[in-house]
Design a protein around this motif. Structure first.
Motif, PDB file in Angstrom:
ATOM      1  N   GLU A 132       0.809  -1.221   0.000  1.00 47.32           N
ATOM      2  CA  GLU A 132       0.000   0.000   0.000  1.00 47.32           C
ATOM      3  C   GLU A 132       0.844   1.273   0.000  1.00 47.32           C
ATOM      4  O   GLU A 132       0.292   2.371  -0.118  1.00 47.32           O
ATOM      5  CB  GLU A 132      -0.931  -0.018   1.218  1.00 47.32           C
ATOM      6  N   GLY A 134       2.729   2.072  -2.322  1.00 45.99           N
ATOM      7  CA  GLY A 134       2.773   2.532  -3.697  1.00 45.99           C
ATOM      8  C   GLY A 134       3.722   1.740  -4.564  1.00 45.99           C
ATOM      9  O   GLY A 134       4.531   0.934  -4.081  1.00 45.99           O
ATOM     10  N   PRO A 135       3.637   1.987  -5.893  1.00 44.04           N
ATOM     11  CA  PRO A 135       4.469   1.230  -6.854  1.00 44.04           C
ATOM     12  C   PRO A 135       5.961   1.387  -6.630  1.00 44.04           C
ATOM     13  O   PRO A 135       6.730   0.472  -6.936  1.00 44.04           O
ATOM     14  CB  PRO A 135       4.051   1.821  -8.213  1.00 44.04           C
ATOM     15  N   VAL A 181      -6.934  -4.464  -8.275  1.00 40.19           N
ATOM     16  CA  VAL A 181      -6.676  -3.029  -8.123  1.00 40.19           C
ATOM     17  C   VAL A 181      -5.516  -2.601  -9.015  1.00 40.19           C
ATOM     18  O   VAL A 181      -5.561  -1.536  -9.667  1.00 40.19           O
ATOM     19  CB  VAL A 181      -6.379  -2.689  -6.647  1.00 40.19           C
ATOM     20  N   LEU A 182      -4.469  -3.427  -9.059  1.00 34.98           N
ATOM     21  CA  LEU A 182      -3.346  -3.106  -9.935  1.00 34.98           C
ATOM     22  C   LEU A 182      -3.760  -3.082 -11.398  1.00 34.98           C
ATOM     23  O   LEU A 182      -3.272  -2.257 -12.190  1.00 34.98           O
ATOM     24  CB  LEU A 182      -2.218  -4.124  -9.733  1.00 34.98           C
ATOM     25  N   ASP A 185      -5.089   0.213 -12.352  1.00 33.22           N
ATOM     26  CA  ASP A 185      -4.177   1.359 -12.267  1.00 33.22           C
ATOM     27  C   ASP A 185      -3.404   1.464 -13.580  1.00 33.22           C
ATOM     28  O   ASP A 185      -2.289   0.986 -13.726  1.00 33.22           O
ATOM     29  CB  ASP A 185      -3.220   1.153 -11.088  1.00 33.22           C
ATOM     30  N   THR A 186      -4.002   2.119 -14.539  1.00 34.03           N
ATOM     31  CA  THR A 186      -3.381   2.250 -15.861  1.00 34.03           C
ATOM     32  C   THR A 186      -2.330   3.341 -15.909  1.00 34.03           C
ATOM     33  O   THR A 186      -1.599   3.460 -16.889  1.00 34.03           O
ATOM     34  CB  THR A 186      -4.464   2.536 -16.907  1.00 34.03           C
ATOM     35  N   THR A 187      -2.253   4.131 -14.857  1.00 36.99           N
ATOM     36  CA  THR A 187      -1.308   5.250 -14.849  1.00 36.99           C
ATOM     37  C   THR A 187       0.097   4.807 -14.502  1.00 36.99           C
ATOM     38  O   THR A 187       1.067   5.145 -15.190  1.00 36.99           O
ATOM     39  CB  THR A 187      -1.769   6.323 -13.844  1.00 36.99           C
ATOM     40  N   THR A 188       0.227   4.043 -13.416  1.00 37.03           N
ATOM     41  CA  THR A 188       1.560   3.673 -12.929  1.00 37.03           C
ATOM     42  C   THR A 188       1.920   2.208 -13.141  1.00 37.03           C
ATOM     43  O   THR A 188       3.071   1.826 -12.951  1.00 37.03           O
ATOM     44  CB  THR A 188       1.665   3.991 -11.431  1.00 37.03           C
ATOM     45  N   VAL A 189       0.950   1.375 -13.488  1.00 35.74           N
ATOM     46  CA  VAL A 189       1.195  -0.065 -13.644  1.00 35.74           C
ATOM     47  C   VAL A 189       1.058  -0.446 -15.111  1.00 35.74           C
ATOM     48  O   VAL A 189      -0.049  -0.489 -15.660  1.00 35.74           O
ATOM     49  CB  VAL A 189       0.222  -0.896 -12.778  1.00 35.74           C
TER      50      VAL A 189
END
Length: 841
Positions: A132, A134-135, A181-182, A185-189
């Motif tokens: 949690e 973050g990436p 959830v990952l 997350d198209t922004t960071t994953v």
């Protein structure tokens, strides 16, 4: 469970429904303390001191694991975000939980199960915290450490009991939530990074636990290399991997005149067997049984239905097929089976068997004498079961090991049959063999294991069992464990069902002696409070879903969202470790709830922490003293309750009045009448620890056991105190007559002695005079621990099944001894059970 340590040290194979990790750890503790494996732990209350059993070290292991649960729950609660005082409250609840304490004090598996389950929860919580962040925190050292630790925890938990599968399901479901959830997350994953997350979890949460589990069974097989009381559960291929169970290569082709041993395919009960003893009822002809050990009484000679022709007519005798060309036994061949030791042939007729007296069962017997040509009821037709036979040739003619066949009685059409029914003492408790008209196919299938014939020389084709290898043995053992576990459906004196566990309706009686008792019961304050916490969350979740459907923005509140996720995670763990038991028909007991109880205690602490430290609406967040006072009061109540039931946890002294006051629910069935009315009575009635540990020497059993105590009842006290206790050893014959030392010495090595314990009490009145024929004190012990009673009982009335979970087991020494004891009263000459002129039915 100490008995398993004995078997590991001796290397004797056993079959248990639980994986081996906890038993291996107990063995290691005993071995390091000097245990030699010569003590069998068979009876509750046996003396540990005189044989030098390091029981303290063996009990120390589960005790330490129970102690380790205390800091583990503290760290887990801290990792979930709870305040230190709340985490300390959780640790205190574990300390003063009577049920967890009782299990930790004994040589049982639940303490290792709970600590590994708790460690897994701690590791997963810490990994979740890393996730949690973050990436940017993904795949660093701490991220990998806690993910690998979670995998090891899963492997250890499932290697103690299969309850660990529920822990795997809990972690697996939360893993899917993380990946979901990952995925969003198209922004960071990126897709590549998502695949990396998936593979990391696959390796750590699947491959590592599986490898750990396989490794434990590899150690299990390395330790258990000798035959033992569990090899009868396993296939012949499996048994052949054990020392002294392997056999030399044998001729492949079975021909007329072959001396063979015939093995039952399905029940693993052993070999087709006969001995020179008759059925007590029915035809009173010679017994046919299934015997689990190799023996000369397992040898049969395959004869054609007619004797071979010579120059001067039919060749007489059993060796008529030892010359000439070998004639293979093919499918549909009609033959006779001659028992080589007693010269009687396998026989059947329309007579009910002595035990399974069903209309579709005919008696199987041995009939005839040396030189007797037999009759039509000796004829059996070979029917090869092609679907089970290995190889094209084995489907056409009988080949050793490879061909599976049925033996169909020509005159009645019944098939030679065996099932998991044992004969009484007159049959030496060997497995019953009958001829069944409607028996299940698996129970009427046989195969040849040993094969000898003078015409099959050294150059003949040879076969042997295929080595199943580690994976084959592993998979077979898993199937046997599953089948046996599912077969534990008989009722038990102390079993209970899942609906009763959260409210603590019933416990388990472990032990009782000397007016003391150990009874597994939880701390009701802790159990009921934790159940209430789970209920609070369920109500919260239902209302939150309804409000969400109506458009309320509750989940925009961070505390609301964290309450739902954090406590929901714990309640999900509780649900995964509780609700699957509703689907099980096997015996269940209160201790099966312990993993779920652990999660419920975590949920209780989390609910309290949110109410006092995080949610401002209650007005307690700014008044920490109130929250701390609540913790102190709750722990104080828990401690008082723990103390109240401590005599049942420790087996301490107690009085009837205190016991009755503590029995809040009528369903709590610990027996208060066990305890004296006054504490002062212990000073005159309780024997010293040394005397209490002594065990009586063997006493030959008499014709009845009216004087012996019943070991399956809770101890009952005498109303009057007794002032002394003495022990003595008596040897008696089968008629109950006392034997002197010379008679005992003369019998040594010729007969076996069995132990019987008797308790006799001198009752005195108020004046100290002995009262004749007074009430006797029935002093006994509780039934064996539920996890020990794993094997299903045999019931002839049950429907037929594959029978693998309960093979006939007997030591060859016992069987030989029993047979010789009967032979002493017999001249031993082979003779027919009925005259040739008589109808055999």
């Amino acid at each position: 469970f100490g008995g398993f340590a004995s078997k590991y040290i001796k290397g004797r194979f056993f079959m248990d429904v639980h994986p081996p990790l906890a038993k291996l750890l107990l063995t290691l503790a005993g071995w390091l303390a000097g245990f030699d494996g010569n003590f069998d732990f068979k009876d509750i209350g046996k003396d540990y001191v005189e044989p030098g059993v390091p029981y303290v070290a063996m009990r120390l292991l589960p005790a330490l694991m129970g102690v380790m649960t205390i800091p583990t729950i503290f760290l887990t609660l801290k990792a979930t975000g709870c305040r230190t005082m709340t985490a300390a409250m959780g640790a205190g609840l574990i300390i003063f939980e009577n049920g967890l304490l009782t299990q930790s004090r004994l040589i049982l598996l639940d303490s290792p199960l709970v600590i590994f389950n708790a460690f897994t929860a701690l590791a997963w919580t810490c990994f979740t915290n890393q996730h949690e962040q973050g990436p940017e925190k993904a795949f660093d050292v701490s991220w990998w450490f806690w993910l690998v630790a979670t995998g090891l925890g899963l492997g250890a938990t499932v290697s103690v009991k299969w309850v660990g599968l529920f822990t795997i399901a809990w972690v697996g479901s939360l893993t899917l939530v993380q990946l979901w959830v990952l995925l969003g997350d198209t922004t960071t994953v990126t897709p590549r990074r998502l695949l990396k997350h998936f593979l990391a979890r696959l390796f750590c949460l699947v491959i590592i636990p599986l490898t750990f589990y396989l490794g434990l069974f590899a150690i299990h097989f390395v330790c258990l290399v000798n035959p033992g009381d569990g090899d009868g559960f396993m296939s012949s291929e499996f048994q052949a991997t054990l020392n002294s169970k392997a056999m030399q290569d044998v001729p492949a082709d079975v021909v007329l005149g072959s001396r063979v041993s015939i093995r039952h395919h399905n029940t693993h009960g052993g070999y087709l067997h006969s001995h020179n003893h008759m059925y007590p009822t029915g035809s009173k002809q010679q017994q046919i049984t299934l015997y689990p050990h190799k023996d000369e009484n397992n040898v049969w000679l395959m004869e054609n239905q007619t004797q071979p022709e010579g120059l001067d007519g039919p060749i007489k005798g059993s060796k008529a097929w030892d010359t000439g060309e070998p004639i293979p036994v093919r499918d549909k061949t009609v033959l006779r089976l001659l028992h080589t030791v007693t010269d009687r042939r396998l026989h059947s007729h329309d007579v009910r068997p002595p035990v399974s007296e069903a209309d579709w069962q005919n008696e199987a017997s041995a009939y005839g004498y040396e030189g007797f040509e037999g009759d039509a009821n000796d004829y059996f037709r070979v029917e090869i079961v092609k679907s089970l036979s290995d190889g094209t040739v084995a489907k056409d003619r009988v080949r050793t090991i490879e061909t599976k066949f049925r033996l169909i009685h020509i005159m009645t059409g019944c098939a030679l049959f065996s099932h998991k029914v044992k004969l009484p003492d007159w049959g030496f408790e060997q497995q019953e063999v009958t001829c069944a008209k409607q028996g299940t196919l698996p129970n009427s299938i046989w195969y040849v294991e040993q094969n000898e014939h003078p015409l099959l020389g050294a150059d003949a084709e040879k076969v042997n069992y295929k080595n199943p290898g580690f994976l084959g043995k592993f998979w077979e053992l898993q199937k046997v464990m599953w089948t046996t576990n599912a077969g534990l459906v008989e009722s038990h004196a102390w079993d209970s069902r899942p609906p009763s566990w959260p409210v603590l309706r019933r416990g388990i009686n472990f032990w009782g002696k000397d007016r003391r008792q150990i009874y597994l019961i939880g701390n009701p304050i802790i159990w009921w409070s934790s159940t209430a916490a789970v209920g609070i969350y369920i109500v919260f979740k239902v209302l939150s879903v309804l409000r969400w459907q109506r458009g309320f923005k509750d989940y925009e509140n961070i505390n609301f969202k964290r309450f739902d996720y954090e406590i929901g995670t714990s309640v999900l763990g509780w649900a995964f470790h509780y609700f699957p038991f509703f689907l099980m028909q096997r015996q269940l007991f209160l201790h099966h709830y312990f993993p779920a109880l652990y999660f419920a205690i975590i949920a209780l602490c989390q609910v309290y922490d949110f109410a006092t430290n995080r949610i401002a609406a209650f007005g307690l967040r700014d008044r920490p003293a109130i929250g701390r006072s609540g913790i102190a009061i709750f722990l104080a109540i828990s401690i008082v309750t723990f103390t109240l039931y401590a005599p049942l946890s420790y087996g301490n002294r107690w009085t009837q009045s205190a016991c009755n006051k503590a029995k809040i629910l009528n369903t709590w069935d610990f027996d208060c009448s066990v305890f004296p009315k006054e504490m002062s009575q212990y000073s005159v009635s309780a024997p010293s620890a040394a005397n209490a540990a002594q065990t009586a020497a063997p006493v030959a059993p008499g014709p009845s056991d009216q004087g012996s105590q019943d070991l399956n009842v809770t101890p009952q006290p005498a109303e009057e105190p007794f002032v002394s206790r003495s022990e003595k050893v008596e040897y008696r014959d089968q008629d109950g007559n006392i034997l002197n030392e010379e008679q005992v010495k003369a019998l040594e090595g010729k007969v076996s002695f069995e132990t019987r314990y008797e308790t006799r009490t001198r009752v005195i009145d108020a004046d100290g005079k002995e009262v004749k024929d007074g009430p006797a004190e029935a002093e006994g012990v509780a039934p064996p621990h539920p996890d020990i009673e794993r094997l299903p009982e045999t019931d002839p009335g049950l429907p037929e099944d594959d029978g693998r979970e309960s093979p006939a087991t007997a030591s060859p020494e016992d069987d030989v001894g029993k047979e010789k004891s009967v032979e002493n009263a017999d001249d031993g000459r082979p003779r027919p059970a009925s005259e040739p002129s008589e109808a055999t039915g």
